[in-house]
Structures are given as structure tokens and as C-alpha cells.
Write an enzyme that holds these catalytic residues in place. Structure first.
Site, PDB file in Angstrom:
ATOM      1  N   LYS A 236       6.276   8.875  -5.517  1.00  0.00           N
ATOM      2  CA  LYS A 236       7.170   7.724  -5.595  1.00  0.00           C
ATOM      3  C   LYS A 236       8.367   7.991  -6.512  1.00  0.00           C
ATOM      4  O   LYS A 236       9.391   7.317  -6.386  1.00  0.00           O
ATOM      5  CB  LYS A 236       6.392   6.476  -6.025  1.00  0.00           C
ATOM      6  CG  LYS A 236       5.200   6.130  -5.128  1.00  0.00           C
ATOM      7  CD  LYS A 236       5.552   6.167  -3.655  1.00  0.00           C
ATOM      8  CE  LYS A 236       4.441   5.848  -2.685  1.00  0.00           C
ATOM      9  NZ  LYS A 236       3.205   6.627  -2.747  1.00  0.00           N
TER      10      LYS A 236
ATOM     11  N   TYR B 252      -8.736   2.420   4.371  1.00  0.00           N
ATOM     12  CA  TYR B 252      -7.810   2.627   3.250  1.00  0.00           C
ATOM     13  C   TYR B 252      -8.519   2.327   1.922  1.00  0.00           C
ATOM     14  O   TYR B 252      -9.163   1.289   1.780  1.00  0.00           O
ATOM     15  CB  TYR B 252      -6.588   1.714   3.390  1.00  0.00           C
ATOM     16  CG  TYR B 252      -5.676   1.836   2.197  1.00  0.00           C
ATOM     17  CD1 TYR B 252      -4.689   2.814   2.149  1.00  0.00           C
ATOM     18  CD2 TYR B 252      -5.847   1.011   1.085  1.00  0.00           C
ATOM     19  CE1 TYR B 252      -3.882   2.959   1.034  1.00  0.00           C
ATOM     20  CE2 TYR B 252      -5.040   1.148  -0.042  1.00  0.00           C
ATOM     21  CZ  TYR B 252      -4.071   2.124  -0.053  1.00  0.00           C
ATOM     22  OH  TYR B 252      -3.285   2.269  -1.170  1.00  0.00           O
TER      23      TYR B 252
ATOM     24  N   TYR C 170      -5.206   9.156  -1.293  1.00  0.00           N
ATOM     25  CA  TYR C 170      -4.134   9.823  -0.542  1.00  0.00           C
ATOM     26  C   TYR C 170      -4.287  11.346  -0.513  1.00  0.00           C
ATOM     27  O   TYR C 170      -4.685  11.920   0.503  1.00  0.00           O
ATOM     28  CB  TYR C 170      -2.770   9.472  -1.150  1.00  0.00           C
ATOM     29  CG  TYR C 170      -2.384   8.033  -1.053  1.00  0.00           C
ATOM     30  CD1 TYR C 170      -1.792   7.521   0.097  1.00  0.00           C
ATOM     31  CD2 TYR C 170      -2.577   7.171  -2.132  1.00  0.00           C
ATOM     32  CE1 TYR C 170      -1.406   6.193   0.175  1.00  0.00           C
ATOM     33  CE2 TYR C 170      -2.197   5.839  -2.057  1.00  0.00           C
ATOM     34  CZ  TYR C 170      -1.617   5.362  -0.900  1.00  0.00           C
ATOM     35  OH  TYR C 170      -1.240   4.050  -0.826  1.00  0.00           O
TER      36      TYR C 170
HETATM   37  C1  LIG Z   1       2.156   6.588  -1.630  1.00  0.00           C
HETATM   38  C2  LIG Z   1       1.376   7.857  -1.691  1.00  0.00           C
HETATM   39  C3  LIG Z   1       1.292   8.719  -0.572  1.00  0.00           C
HETATM   40  C4  LIG Z   1       1.838   8.370   0.777  1.00  0.00           C
HETATM   41  O1  LIG Z   1       3.222   8.470   0.833  1.00  0.00           O
HETATM   42  P1  LIG Z   1       4.000   7.516   1.858  1.00  0.00           P
HETATM   43  O2  LIG Z   1       5.417   7.811   1.605  1.00  0.00           O
HETATM   44  O3  LIG Z   1       3.603   6.121   1.463  1.00  0.00           O
HETATM   45  O4  LIG Z   1       3.558   7.840   3.215  1.00  0.00           O
HETATM   46  C5  LIG Z   1       0.627   9.908  -0.705  1.00  0.00           C
HETATM   47  N1  LIG Z   1       0.038  10.254  -1.870  1.00  0.00           N
HETATM   48  C6  LIG Z   1       0.073   9.444  -2.950  1.00  0.00           C
HETATM   49  C7  LIG Z   1      -0.632   9.878  -4.173  1.00  0.00           C
HETATM   50  C8  LIG Z   1       0.744   8.221  -2.896  1.00  0.00           C
HETATM   51  O5  LIG Z   1       0.754   7.441  -3.968  1.00  0.00           O
END
Ligand SMILES: *Cc1c(COP(=O)(O)O)cnc(C)c1O
Length: 333
Positions: A49, A263, A289
Site C-alpha cells: 500500500k 478471505y 495475502y
Molecule cells: C492489499 C494487499 C495485497 C493485495 O493487493 P491488491 O492491490 O489489493 O490486489 C497483497 N498483499 C498484502 C499484504 C496486502 O495488504
């Protein structure tokens, strides 16, 4: 691709390292695996992010915002990093957290990212699972405007064309590194959720006419829906970059076989991947993720999906702060 035309705050630790994972490559006996360390982007333990928020906060500052709103799951990494940017820039931050898992244990509801949101001084409100959290957020922003404030709203995951610019820029960074290392890369792999990372990467790659296949490993939506979300955002991002039409539907590929129960619920393969990377490489993945993305990569390697001579780059998108919210999933004494 001229990124200097867009407002931006330079708060990330960029460029991030690109490292070979020799121990993991050897353990799997497959292709050569490299990792782009976007878990090391800075701002409250880092993660993907940061790159998006540099451009989003660039816009917020330009618009004279005095408070930034965003929304995400209870253990949202995006919320935590949004709170950190606001702290650094002297803005207020208000976060809407959505309960997507119905987990009630203290670790999940109070530790990990939730603790860090509060530590950065953000105010937090809690919501049940909701059809359109961005709409909820806009309602809150409207109330604030009526009270004379100037809010800037960031959609979930920072995934709009402005946020995705961060990953188009990352594509530029990656390709320039591959060129400097004289490295032939066969695949780029990463975890995909709210779509901004994959959309930005594919828009950036295609704008440079680089045709390295990009594979997103899904963490929530089924394949068709995920690919459609990424495709739409990639097209809008390419347009913002001044390269409309460079992204084709077939450039967008997601594999959503590693989501598990849903999720926010790590599958057995997620936990195995997190342990492998921790024990073999000293690297922390996360349960929502990057651990699922890595589980997908590991399984595809085991299934012989890649050639032994391939160079694969896994983009580590961060998320380790959430490990502390999922302590019980690891069953250590
Ligand atoms: C948000 C996030 C993702 C996914 O990225 P997107 O741009 O939302 O598809 C992957 N890994 C982590 C650790 C995240 O926080």
C-alpha cells in the site's frame, strides 16, 4: 510513462531490493525464484500500500484535505498504512473496519493491524459484513463535509487508477532492474485482492511493451470476477498514464485456487508457505495475502507448471503485521 506529472508524497523506502531465494529454489528443486521486497517499503512495517498511498496522499494534500478516510477488513494492512501516512503528514485519519471473518478472539480484534491503526492515532468504527463499504464511507465523508471538514476518501485497498499508478511505477522499477542485471524473467507472481497491484503492474508492463507473463494469486473473489476487476482497473490506469488500449483482456490472469475457506482464513497451504519462508529464508509472509500467493507459487512449482530454467519473480506485498492477529493458526506452545 511520466510519473512526475502526478502529485505524490515521497515517503516510501524505494527502490526495494530484488533478491534471489536460493534456499527456497533448492528446496523445491524447480525454477530460480527471486523476490521483489515490497514488504520493505517503509511506513509502519511496509507493504504494497505504500506505493499506492504515495500517489493517493499526493492528491489528498493537493486538494487541501484535513482528514483521510478509508475502509477495509478488520486486519487491513491498507488501513494501517493509511493511518501511518496521515500521521506523518499531520492529517486526521478515520477508518471503517468491516468484520469479514466473524472472528472474536482478542488477537484478531485488537492486535496486529488494529493495534497499529490506533497507535498511529486513527479513529476507528466497526461494521458488520456490508455489501458496499465504499458507499458507507462516502456517507461518513458527506456528514463530515456538512460539518465543515474537507475529507479525502480512499477506496478499499487504495485500488483506483491513482493508487494503481504506484504499481505501474513498480513495473518500471522492475524492468529497469532486470535490464541492469541482464536478467531474462519468465514470470512475475504476486497475491491479488482489491486488484490495484496487478492492474498497475500490467498497465505499466504493457505501456512499456514488456510481455513478461504476470500471474495474480487470488485471495477472495473467484477467477472470473477477479480478472474482470483487474482488467477494468488496468484499462483505467493505462488511460491515466496516457496509454489507452495497451491492456488486453488476455493479459490479465488470476489463479484463485488457493483462497481456501475464504478471505481472511489461512488454508493449510498458507500456513505451510509462511513456515517455509520463515525457516528457509528468514522472511515473514502473512496469513491473508502474501502467504496465499506464495502457497500458489509453491504448489504450481511442485506441479511442474514452470520450467526448471525459468526465472520467476515473486512480488512480496507485505502484511507481516497481521501474523500477530493469527497467532492461534500456528499452534505453537
Ligand atoms: C492489499 C494487499 C495485497 C493485495 O493487493 P491488491 O492491490 O489489493 O490486489 C497483497 N498483499 C498484502 C499484504 C496486502 O495488504
Amino acid at each position: 510513462m511520466n510519473f512526475a506529472q502526478f502529485p505524490r508524497v515521497f515517503l516510501g523506502h524505494l527502490n526495494t531490493p530484488l533478491e534471489p531465494l536460493d534456499n527456497l529454489s533448492e528446496a523445491l528443486g524447480g525454477p530460480t525464484i527471486w523476490m521483489k521486497r515490497d514488504d520493505c517499503t517503509g511506513m509502519s512495517t511496509g507493504g504494497n500500500k505504500t506505493r499506492k498511498l504515495e500517489f493517493l496522499y499526493g492528491e489528498a494534500v493537493k486538494q487541501g484535505a484535513d482528514i483521510v478516510l478509508t475502509q477495509g477488513a478488520t486486519q487491513s494492512n491498507h488501513a494501517r498504512q493509511t493511518a501511518a501516512f496521515a500521521a506523518k503528514l499531520g492529517l486526521d485519519c478515520h477508518i471503517l473496519l468491516e468484520d469479514r471473518t466473524k472472528k472474536t478472539d482478542d488477537d484478531y480484534t485488537r492486535s496486529g493491524n488494529v493495534l497499529l491503526d490506533k497507535l498511529h492515532g486513527a479513529s476507528v468504527e466497526y461494521h458488520e459484513l456490508t455489501a458496499d463499504m465504499n458507499a458507507e464511507m462516502e456517507k461518513v465523508a458527506d456528514r463530515m463535509r456538512a460539518e465543515g471538514r474537507n475529507p479525502y476518501t480512499i477506496p478499499g485497498g487504495g485500488s483506483n487508477p491513482t493508487g494503481a499508478l504506484g504499481y505501474a511505477n513498480c513495473a518500471l522499477e522492475l524492468v529497469s532492474e532486470f535490464n541492469d542485471l541482464d536478467m531474462q524473467v519468465d514470470h512475475i507472481v504476486h497475491a491479488t485482492g482489491s486488484a490495484g497491484t496487478q492492474a498497475g503492474l500490467i498497465a505499466g508492463l504493457k505501456a512499456m511493451n514488456v510481455n513478461i507473463p504476470l500471474l495474480g494469486i487470488g485471495v477472495r473473489a473467484p477467477k472470473d470476477k477477479q480478472e474482470e476487476n483487474v482488467y477494468k482497473l488496468a484499462c483505467a490506469t493505462a488511460e491515466k498514464l496516457g496509454c489507452p488500449g495497451v491492456v488486453k483482456r488476455e493479459d490479465v490472469v488470476a489463479n484463485c485456487d488457493y483462497v481456501g475457506e475464504g478471505y481472511g482464513f489461512p488454508a493449510e497451504s498458507t500456513i505451510e508457505a509462511i513456515k517455509m519462508l520463515a525457516e528457509l529464508e528468514g522472511i515473514l509472509m502473512d496469513p491473508v495475502y502474501s502467504g496465499k500467493g506464495m502457497a500458489g507459487l509453491i504448489d504450481l512449482i511442485r506441479k511442474g507448471h514452470f520450467k526448471e530454467s525459468d526465472n520467476i519473480v515473486f512480488v512480496h506485498t507485505g502484511g507481516s503485521a497481521a501474523l500477530f492477529a493469527y497467532r492461534n493458526d500456528f499452534q505453537y506452545n
